[in-house]
Design an enzyme around this catalytic site. Structure first.
Site, PDB file in Angstrom:
ATOM      1  N   TYR A  57       0.830  -1.211   0.000  1.00 29.79           N
ATOM      2  CA  TYR A  57       0.000   0.000   0.000  1.00 29.79           C
ATOM      3  C   TYR A  57       0.865   1.262   0.000  1.00 29.79           C
ATOM      4  O   TYR A  57       1.906   1.315   0.644  1.00 29.79           O
ATOM      5  CB  TYR A  57      -0.914   0.044   1.223  1.00 29.79           C
ATOM      6  CG  TYR A  57      -2.024  -0.987   1.252  1.00 29.79           C
ATOM      7  CD1 TYR A  57      -2.375  -1.732   0.133  1.00 29.79           C
ATOM      8  CD2 TYR A  57      -2.734  -1.204   2.420  1.00 29.79           C
ATOM      9  CE1 TYR A  57      -3.391  -2.668   0.187  1.00 29.79           C
ATOM     10  CE2 TYR A  57      -3.762  -2.144   2.484  1.00 29.79           C
ATOM     11  CZ  TYR A  57      -4.083  -2.876   1.360  1.00 29.79           C
ATOM     12  OH  TYR A  57      -5.092  -3.794   1.429  1.00 29.79           O
ATOM     13  N   PRO A 215     -15.688  -2.035   1.905  1.00 34.19           N
ATOM     14  CA  PRO A 215     -17.022  -2.200   2.523  1.00 34.19           C
ATOM     15  C   PRO A 215     -17.980  -1.069   2.152  1.00 34.19           C
ATOM     16  O   PRO A 215     -19.197  -1.271   2.159  1.00 34.19           O
ATOM     17  CB  PRO A 215     -16.710  -2.177   4.027  1.00 34.19           C
ATOM     18  CG  PRO A 215     -15.427  -1.405   4.143  1.00 34.19           C
ATOM     19  CD  PRO A 215     -14.641  -1.765   2.905  1.00 34.19           C
ATOM     20  N   LEU A 216     -17.423   0.094   1.817  1.00 32.00           N
ATOM     21  CA  LEU A 216     -18.276   1.229   1.420  1.00 32.00           C
ATOM     22  C   LEU A 216     -18.314   1.372  -0.093  1.00 32.00           C
ATOM     23  O   LEU A 216     -18.737   2.392  -0.617  1.00 32.00           O
ATOM     24  CB  LEU A 216     -17.757   2.525   2.071  1.00 32.00           C
ATOM     25  CG  LEU A 216     -17.623   2.482   3.599  1.00 32.00           C
ATOM     26  CD1 LEU A 216     -16.992   3.766   4.134  1.00 32.00           C
ATOM     27  CD2 LEU A 216     -18.988   2.247   4.250  1.00 32.00           C
ATOM     28  N   GLY A 219     -16.476   4.248  -1.181  1.00 24.70           N
ATOM     29  CA  GLY A 219     -17.055   5.514  -0.722  1.00 24.70           C
ATOM     30  C   GLY A 219     -18.438   5.770  -1.283  1.00 24.70           C
ATOM     31  O   GLY A 219     -19.107   6.727  -0.876  1.00 24.70           O
ATOM     32  N   LEU A 220     -18.914   4.928  -2.201  1.00 26.49           N
ATOM     33  CA  LEU A 220     -20.226   5.168  -2.825  1.00 26.49           C
ATOM     34  C   LEU A 220     -21.340   5.153  -1.781  1.00 26.49           C
ATOM     35  O   LEU A 220     -22.306   5.917  -1.888  1.00 26.49           O
ATOM     36  CB  LEU A 220     -20.501   4.106  -3.895  1.00 26.49           C
ATOM     37  CG  LEU A 220     -21.713   4.402  -4.775  1.00 26.49           C
ATOM     38  CD1 LEU A 220     -21.352   5.438  -5.837  1.00 26.49           C
ATOM     39  CD2 LEU A 220     -22.234   3.144  -5.467  1.00 26.49           C
ATOM     40  N   GLY A 223     -23.185   8.204   1.230  1.00 24.69           N
ATOM     41  CA  GLY A 223     -24.277   9.161   1.089  1.00 24.69           C
ATOM     42  C   GLY A 223     -23.870  10.443   0.388  1.00 24.69           C
ATOM     43  O   GLY A 223     -24.713  11.301   0.140  1.00 24.69           O
ATOM     44  N   LYS A 224     -22.573  10.580   0.040  1.00 21.86           N
ATOM     45  CA  LYS A 224     -22.149  11.860  -0.553  1.00 21.86           C
ATOM     46  C   LYS A 224     -22.270  11.868  -2.084  1.00 21.86           C
ATOM     47  O   LYS A 224     -22.050  12.910  -2.701  1.00 21.86           O
ATOM     48  CB  LYS A 224     -20.732  12.204  -0.113  1.00 21.86           C
ATOM     49  CG  LYS A 224     -19.638  11.271  -0.591  1.00 21.86           C
ATOM     50  CD  LYS A 224     -18.307  11.680   0.035  1.00 21.86           C
ATOM     51  CE  LYS A 224     -17.193  10.714  -0.339  1.00 21.86           C
ATOM     52  NZ  LYS A 224     -15.953  11.031   0.363  1.00 21.86           N
TER      53      LYS A 224
HETATM   54  N1  LIG Z   1      -7.124  -7.594   0.867  1.00 20.10           N
HETATM   55  C1  LIG Z   1      -7.260  -6.945  -0.264  1.00 20.10           C
HETATM   56  O1  LIG Z   1      -7.004  -7.471  -1.349  1.00 20.10           O
HETATM   57  C2  LIG Z   1      -7.746  -5.514  -0.197  1.00 20.10           C
HETATM   58  C3  LIG Z   1      -8.096  -4.819  -1.374  1.00 20.10           C
HETATM   59  C4  LIG Z   1      -8.555  -3.507  -1.225  1.00 20.10           C
HETATM   60  C5  LIG Z   1      -8.652  -2.919   0.038  1.00 20.10           C
HETATM   61  N2  LIG Z   1      -8.286  -3.628   1.152  1.00 20.10           N
HETATM   62  C6  LIG Z   1      -8.420  -3.082   2.526  1.00 20.10           C
HETATM   63  O2  LIG Z   1      -9.733  -2.650   2.745  1.00 20.10           O
HETATM   64  C7  LIG Z   1      -9.713  -1.317   3.255  1.00 20.10           C
HETATM   65  C8  LIG Z   1     -10.985  -0.603   2.906  1.00 20.10           C
HETATM   66  O3  LIG Z   1     -11.104  -0.423   1.521  1.00 20.10           O
HETATM   67  P1  LIG Z   1     -11.054   0.992   0.858  1.00 20.10           P
HETATM   68  O4  LIG Z   1     -10.563   2.001   1.825  1.00 20.10           O
HETATM   69  O5  LIG Z   1     -10.256   0.852  -0.382  1.00 20.10           O
HETATM   70  O6  LIG Z   1     -12.563   1.246   0.416  1.00 20.10           O
HETATM   71  P2  LIG Z   1     -13.875   1.671   1.220  1.00 20.10           P
HETATM   72  O7  LIG Z   1     -13.710   1.450   2.683  1.00 20.10           O
HETATM   73  O8  LIG Z   1     -15.022   1.028   0.543  1.00 20.10           O
HETATM   74  O9  LIG Z   1     -13.966   3.234   0.917  1.00 20.10           O
HETATM   75  C9  LIG Z   1     -13.128   4.109   1.604  1.00 20.10           C
HETATM   76  C10 LIG Z   1     -13.248   5.506   1.026  1.00 20.10           C
HETATM   77  O10 LIG Z   1     -14.547   6.045   1.227  1.00 20.10           O
HETATM   78  C11 LIG Z   1     -14.448   7.423   1.569  1.00 20.10           C
HETATM   79  N3  LIG Z   1     -14.987   7.546   2.939  1.00 20.10           N
HETATM   80  C12 LIG Z   1     -14.752   6.746   4.008  1.00 20.10           C
HETATM   81  N4  LIG Z   1     -15.431   7.144   5.087  1.00 20.10           N
HETATM   82  C13 LIG Z   1     -16.134   8.237   4.705  1.00 20.10           C
HETATM   83  C14 LIG Z   1     -17.044   9.101   5.379  1.00 20.10           C
HETATM   84  N5  LIG Z   1     -17.364   8.928   6.661  1.00 20.10           N
HETATM   85  N6  LIG Z   1     -17.599  10.115   4.676  1.00 20.10           N
HETATM   86  C15 LIG Z   1     -17.302  10.299   3.371  1.00 20.10           C
HETATM   87  N7  LIG Z   1     -16.444   9.529   2.684  1.00 20.10           N
HETATM   88  C16 LIG Z   1     -15.862   8.496   3.339  1.00 20.10           C
HETATM   89  C17 LIG Z   1     -12.974   7.790   1.512  1.00 20.10           C
HETATM   90  O11 LIG Z   1     -12.611   8.162   0.182  1.00 20.10           O
HETATM   91  P3  LIG Z   1     -12.677   9.642  -0.406  1.00 20.10           P
HETATM   92  O12 LIG Z   1     -12.449  10.604   0.731  1.00 20.10           O
HETATM   93  O13 LIG Z   1     -11.605   9.653  -1.452  1.00 20.10           O
HETATM   94  O14 LIG Z   1     -14.051   9.736  -1.005  1.00 20.10           O
HETATM   95  C18 LIG Z   1     -12.315   6.439   1.753  1.00 20.10           C
HETATM   96  O15 LIG Z   1     -11.010   6.358   1.254  1.00 20.10           O
HETATM   97  C19 LIG Z   1      -8.434  -0.741   2.635  1.00 20.10           C
HETATM   98  O16 LIG Z   1      -7.977   0.420   3.258  1.00 20.10           O
HETATM   99  C20 LIG Z   1      -7.500  -1.917   2.817  1.00 20.10           C
HETATM  100  O17 LIG Z   1      -7.021  -1.961   4.139  1.00 20.10           O
HETATM  101  C21 LIG Z   1      -7.862  -4.912   1.034  1.00 20.10           C
END
Ligand SMILES: NC(=O)c1ccc[n+]([C@@H]2O[C@H](COP(=O)([O-])OP(=O)(O)OC[C@H]3O[C@@H](n4cnc5c(N)ncnc54)[C@H](OP(=O)(O)O)[C@@H]3O)[C@@H](O)[C@H]2O)c1
Length: 322
Positions: A57, A215-216, A219-220, A223-224
């Site tokens: 990462y 999980p989000l 970020g979709l 709600g933003k």
């Molecule tokens: N094992 C694997 O192969 C693998 C692959 C991918 C990810 N992961 C792990 O999973 C974790 C989570 O995935 P992810 O961070 O990529 O995706 P995610 O949790 O689905 O989305 C996170 C993004 O949503 C937005 N966000 C989060 N909380 C928010 C809030 N309260 N209000 C508004 N926007 C918000 C932010 O992006 P913006 O501010 O840019 O909108 C943030 O970076 C990663 O950090 C990593 O540790 C693992």
């Protein structure tokens, strides 16, 4: 904050974790150390204890771990540090001589780098990032078991395994008297429910805790975003506009109305839905700003869906079928 055990283990983790793939990532508020420090400190202050990184990462190999280690500093013992090895292509530098990504030879080198970058003497949860088609699972487990016996690693997990791979690893660990994997990390969200077919039932049966990634849905589900609004300062707008363009907006608008009727935000509803799923240990959402991480921490306890609520949500975002 609520705390849950990670599968069949004594490791307690916060129901909201922090995904660390934004740390050191170009174009984000956590690209530099100051932005990272702000998010990590806000997370700890909000009760978050699980921090999920990986050697790959960040804008360059190892940068997320370096940023995380520096941000934790003297607070390291307050948290559970999770990281991963074995995603990188084993034919490109610096891995050219490391061999197959699940092998003993590879992991011995990978773990030393992660310990150094994280500035710690042990990794709480060390995860194989992707299954290795070359190395027998016996060797993967033996090599990780050695690290546990040496105290370099406390618990082990896997990521991107299928249901049969989870079951095989658990049975081989039993037969050989080796340390068991206690966690599985796979993609899972309202729009990606494939893990429900095999992986989640297997995780529940074998006592493996589940950590959903994306999980989000990037970020979709915060709600933003709306059918017409795409805030420019977001990962989706910058890098993955197709996720919003191709989203099922009729269903998302119905889901937003459901949230409004209950007086909760879409973020709170989405955390509530995730945490109601079997084997769920921690929702490791990423965050780029302190206010995001505070909202995500609060969302862990904001709302618990009823069976009727879950059925309504299934209507918009259906469970997968074979
Ligand atoms: N094992 C694997 O192969 C693998 C692959 C991918 C990810 N992961 C792990 O999973 C974790 C989570 O995935 P992810 O961070 O990529 O995706 P995610 O949790 O689905 O989305 C996170 C993004 O949503 C937005 N966000 C989060 N909380 C928010 C809030 N309260 N209000 C508004 N926007 C918000 C932010 O992006 P913006 O501010 O840019 O909108 C943030 O970076 C990663 O950090 C990593 O540790 C693992």
């Amino acid at each position: 904050m609520d705390y849950r055990t990670l599968g069949r283990s004594g490791l307690r983790v916060s129901a909201t974790g922090l995904g660390c793939n934004n740390l050191g990532r170009s174009g984000t508020a956590t690209e530099d150390q100051a932005g990272t420090d702000a998010v990590i400190n806000a997370a700890i202050d909000a009760g978050i204890t699980l921090f999920d990184s990986a050697d790959i990462y960040g804008a360059e190999y190892g940068l997320s771990e370096t940023r995380l280690g520096a941000a934790l500093g003297s607070r390291r013992d307050e948290v559970v540090v999770a990281t991963k090895y074995g995603h990188a292509d084993f034919t490109s530098p610096p891995f050219t001589h490391w061999g197959a990504k699940g092998s003993r030879r590879y992991v011995r080198q990978a773990v030393e780098g992660s310990l150094t970058r994280l500035g710690t003497d042990r990794i709480d949860l060390y995860q194989l990032h992707t299954p290795d088609p070359i190395t027998p699972i016996d060797e993967v487990l033996e090599a990780l078991d050695e690290l546990v016996k040496e105290g370099k690693v406390l618990y082990i997990g896997h990521s991107n395994f299928s249901g049969w791979q989870l079951a095989q690893a658990d049975l081989v660990a039993d037969m050989r008297g080796l340390t068991h994997f206690v966690s599985a990390q796979n993609e899972y969200s309202l729009l990606k429910r494939g893990a429900e077919l095999e992986l989640l039932p297997a995780a529940e049966e074998f006592g493996v805790g589940f950590l959903p990634y994306f999980p989000l849905y990037n970020g979709l589900f915060t709600g933003k975003f709306t059918r017409t609004e795409r805030p420019s300062d977001t990962r989706i707008a910058r890098q993955r506009p197709h996720l919003a363009d191709e989203a099922p907006w009729d269903e998302i608008e119905a889901y937003q109305a459901f949230c409004d009727e209950r007086g909760i935000t879409m973020l709170e509803a989405t955390f509530g839905w995730l945490l109601a799923q079997p084997a769920m240990s921690s929702v490791i959402a990423g965050a780029t700003k302190p206010e995001q991480v505070r909202q995500n921490a609060a969302a862990a306890t904001a709302w618990t869906p009823t069976d009727d609520d879950l059925a309504l949500i299934d209507g918009w975002f259906p469970a997968p079928t074979l």
